[in-house]
Design an enzyme around this catalytic site. Structure first.
Site, PDB file in Angstrom:
ATOM      1  N   GLU A  33       0.645  -1.221  -0.023  1.00 21.26           N
ATOM      2  CA  GLU A  33       0.049   0.128  -0.146  1.00 21.26           C
ATOM      3  C   GLU A  33       0.850   1.236  -0.055  1.00 21.26           C
ATOM      4  O   GLU A  33       1.956   1.438   0.691  1.00 21.26           O
ATOM      5  CB  GLU A  33      -0.809  -0.075   1.335  1.00 21.26           C
ATOM      6  CG  GLU A  33      -1.921   1.175   1.373  1.00 21.26           C
ATOM      7  CD  GLU A  33      -2.545   1.122   2.817  1.00 21.26           C
ATOM      8  OE1 GLU A  33      -3.644   1.377   2.744  1.00 21.26           O
ATOM      9  OE2 GLU A  33      -1.944   0.679   3.689  1.00 21.26           O
ATOM     10  N   HIS A  35       2.345   4.692   0.847  1.00 21.59           N
ATOM     11  CA  HIS A  35       2.577   5.512   2.216  1.00 21.59           C
ATOM     12  C   HIS A  35       3.500   6.791   1.853  1.00 21.59           C
ATOM     13  O   HIS A  35       4.447   7.127   2.691  1.00 21.59           O
ATOM     14  CB  HIS A  35       3.671   4.448   2.964  1.00 21.59           C
ATOM     15  CG  HIS A  35       2.818   3.274   3.825  1.00 21.59           C
ATOM     16  ND1 HIS A  35       2.459   2.320   3.070  1.00 21.59           N
ATOM     17  CD2 HIS A  35       2.331   3.394   5.045  1.00 21.59           C
ATOM     18  CE1 HIS A  35       1.761   1.342   4.007  1.00 21.59           C
ATOM     19  NE2 HIS A  35       1.657   2.201   5.011  1.00 21.59           N
ATOM     20  N   ASP A  44       3.785  -1.965   5.905  1.00 22.51           N
ATOM     21  CA  ASP A  44       2.812  -2.743   6.695  1.00 22.51           C
ATOM     22  C   ASP A  44       3.257  -4.411   6.568  1.00 22.51           C
ATOM     23  O   ASP A  44       2.704  -5.108   7.380  1.00 22.51           O
ATOM     24  CB  ASP A  44       1.686  -2.800   5.706  1.00 22.51           C
ATOM     25  CG  ASP A  44       0.719  -1.218   6.163  1.00 22.51           C
ATOM     26  OD1 ASP A  44       1.407  -0.446   6.857  1.00 22.51           O
ATOM     27  OD2 ASP A  44      -0.285  -1.356   5.554  1.00 22.51           O
ATOM     28  N   HIS A 120      -1.523  -4.078   9.132  1.00 19.17           N
ATOM     29  CA  HIS A 120      -2.584  -3.208   8.233  1.00 19.17           C
ATOM     30  C   HIS A 120      -4.054  -3.210   9.013  1.00 19.17           C
ATOM     31  O   HIS A 120      -4.794  -4.112   8.995  1.00 19.17           O
ATOM     32  CB  HIS A 120      -2.575  -4.075   6.843  1.00 19.17           C
ATOM     33  CG  HIS A 120      -3.346  -3.209   5.802  1.00 19.17           C
ATOM     34  ND1 HIS A 120      -3.009  -2.031   5.287  1.00 19.17           N
ATOM     35  CD2 HIS A 120      -4.563  -3.788   5.097  1.00 19.17           C
ATOM     36  CE1 HIS A 120      -3.945  -1.691   4.492  1.00 19.17           C
ATOM     37  NE2 HIS A 120      -4.890  -2.787   4.384  1.00 19.17           N
ATOM     38  N   GLU A 122      -6.947  -2.425   8.233  1.00 16.69           N
ATOM     39  CA  GLU A 122      -8.247  -3.041   7.579  1.00 16.69           C
ATOM     40  C   GLU A 122      -8.152  -4.573   7.579  1.00 16.69           C
ATOM     41  O   GLU A 122      -9.062  -5.059   7.181  1.00 16.69           O
ATOM     42  CB  GLU A 122      -7.986  -2.618   5.747  1.00 16.69           C
ATOM     43  CG  GLU A 122      -8.264  -0.985   5.765  1.00 16.69           C
ATOM     44  CD  GLU A 122      -6.978  -0.069   5.626  1.00 16.69           C
ATOM     45  OE1 GLU A 122      -6.937   0.974   4.992  1.00 16.69           O
ATOM     46  OE2 GLU A 122      -5.893  -0.527   6.481  1.00 16.69           O
ATOM     47  N   HIS A 176      -1.622   7.091   8.927  1.00 20.43           N
ATOM     48  CA  HIS A 176      -1.313   6.469   7.735  1.00 20.43           C
ATOM     49  C   HIS A 176       0.120   7.349   6.894  1.00 20.43           C
ATOM     50  O   HIS A 176      -0.249   8.421   6.696  1.00 20.43           O
ATOM     51  CB  HIS A 176      -2.444   6.008   6.886  1.00 20.43           C
ATOM     52  CG  HIS A 176      -1.816   5.591   5.459  1.00 20.43           C
ATOM     53  ND1 HIS A 176      -1.414   4.272   5.302  1.00 20.43           N
ATOM     54  CD2 HIS A 176      -2.020   6.129   4.096  1.00 20.43           C
ATOM     55  CE1 HIS A 176      -1.031   3.818   4.183  1.00 20.43           C
ATOM     56  NE2 HIS A 176      -1.447   5.190   3.310  1.00 20.43           N
ATOM     57  N   GLU A 181       4.565   5.393  11.519  1.00 20.36           N
ATOM     58  CA  GLU A 181       5.184   4.614  10.332  1.00 20.36           C
ATOM     59  C   GLU A 181       6.517   4.907  10.027  1.00 20.36           C
ATOM     60  O   GLU A 181       7.337   4.165   9.778  1.00 20.36           O
ATOM     61  CB  GLU A 181       4.328   4.196   9.310  1.00 20.36           C
ATOM     62  CG  GLU A 181       3.042   3.405   9.922  1.00 20.36           C
ATOM     63  CD  GLU A 181       1.961   3.151   8.558  1.00 20.36           C
ATOM     64  OE1 GLU A 181       1.631   1.891   8.470  1.00 20.36           O
ATOM     65  OE2 GLU A 181       1.471   3.967   7.974  1.00 20.36           O
TER      66      GLU A 181
END
Length: 254
Positions: A33, A35, A44, A120, A122, A176, A181
């Site tokens: 994904e 970032h 992730d 992650h 989700e 995010h 992160e």
């Protein structure tokens, strides 16, 4: 340091290590994904994998399985959505079945206890479904199986948050690609972060609903939901130290 990565073992050594079901298997689950323009597509995956390997070094009879890299669809209000090239996701049913199949394969080897480390947001409910399905199916076969499901960010205390975000924490929902992160990646994989390309954005604000099809205008052009510009490796070490201690402590007492 001893070898804890399952895939690096030969099959005979692996069979001996898991004899009598004495090993716990940690399975990191992440996502590919975006970032932001300053960071690679795989935090992730890399972050939970790093945590898994470090925790396994601190605990007896723990092996780390290869990570599952593809996660559930990036959502606008937690991951920026699926508008960005590189974000590569699967459906919830696909993730659930895949995790279930992998865990069942390890059950068939003789393993009986598993730890899913999620990287992650989700993924969470689909990992719950996979774990629940596994336990039910194993119970029907007369097997006692236990699955622990955790997300590393749940081990970060308010005290650490205050140190990482001295100007105030705007909340997990907009982290995010932000300071948290990015700081962890600066600590564990600095070559995959280019802070010269980090873009300052104000914390995202969203309406109290989702809409389908998703609206790209809800997300900054950078793809991040908050600013990463104040990220540092020192903050990453602080975060990781607390996560590692907390997760290792839990596994040793479980």
């Amino acid at each position: 340091m001893c070898n804890v990565k399952l895939e690096n073992m030969d099959w005979i050594s692996y069979r001996e290590a898991i004899q009598d079901g004495r090993c716990r298997i940690i399975l990191p689950v992440g996502a590919i994904e975006q970032h932001g323009p300053h960071m690679s597509l795989n935090p992730d995956v890399l972050i939970p994998s790093h945590i898994a390997e470090q925790v396994a070094q601190q605990c007896d009879d723990v092996l780390v399985a290869p990570a599952i890299a593809y996660g559930y669809k990036s959502q606008v209000k937690s991951g920026g959505g699926n508008f960005f090239p590189g974000t590569t996701c699967v459906s919830g049913s696909a993730l659930e079945q895949y995790v279930y199949d992998v865990l069942m394969a390890y059950v068939n080897h003789g393993n009986r206890e598993f730890v899913l480390i999620n990287g992650h947001f989700e993924n969470s409910m689909f990992l719950c479904e996979a774990a629940d399905k596994l336990v039910k199916q194993c119970t029907l076969r007369g097997l006692e199986v236990r699955v622990y499901l955790l997300s590393y960010w749940d081990y970060i205390s308010e005290e650490t948050i205050a140190k990482v975000f001295p100007d105030g924490f705007t909340g997990w929902a907009v982290e995010h690609g932000g300071i948290l992160e990015t700081s962890i990646m600066l600590e564990i994989h600095p070559a995959l972060v280019d802070m010269d390309r980090a873009v300052h954005v104000d914390p995202a604000t969203f309406p109290p609903y989702d809409v389908f099809p998703a609206d790209p205008s809800w997300v900054a052009e950078s793809g991040t939901l908050s600013s990463p510009v104040k990220a540092t490796a020192e903050k990453g070490r602080l975060i990781l130290d607390e996560c590692l201690k907390g997760i290792a402590r839990q596994l040793r007492s479980a």
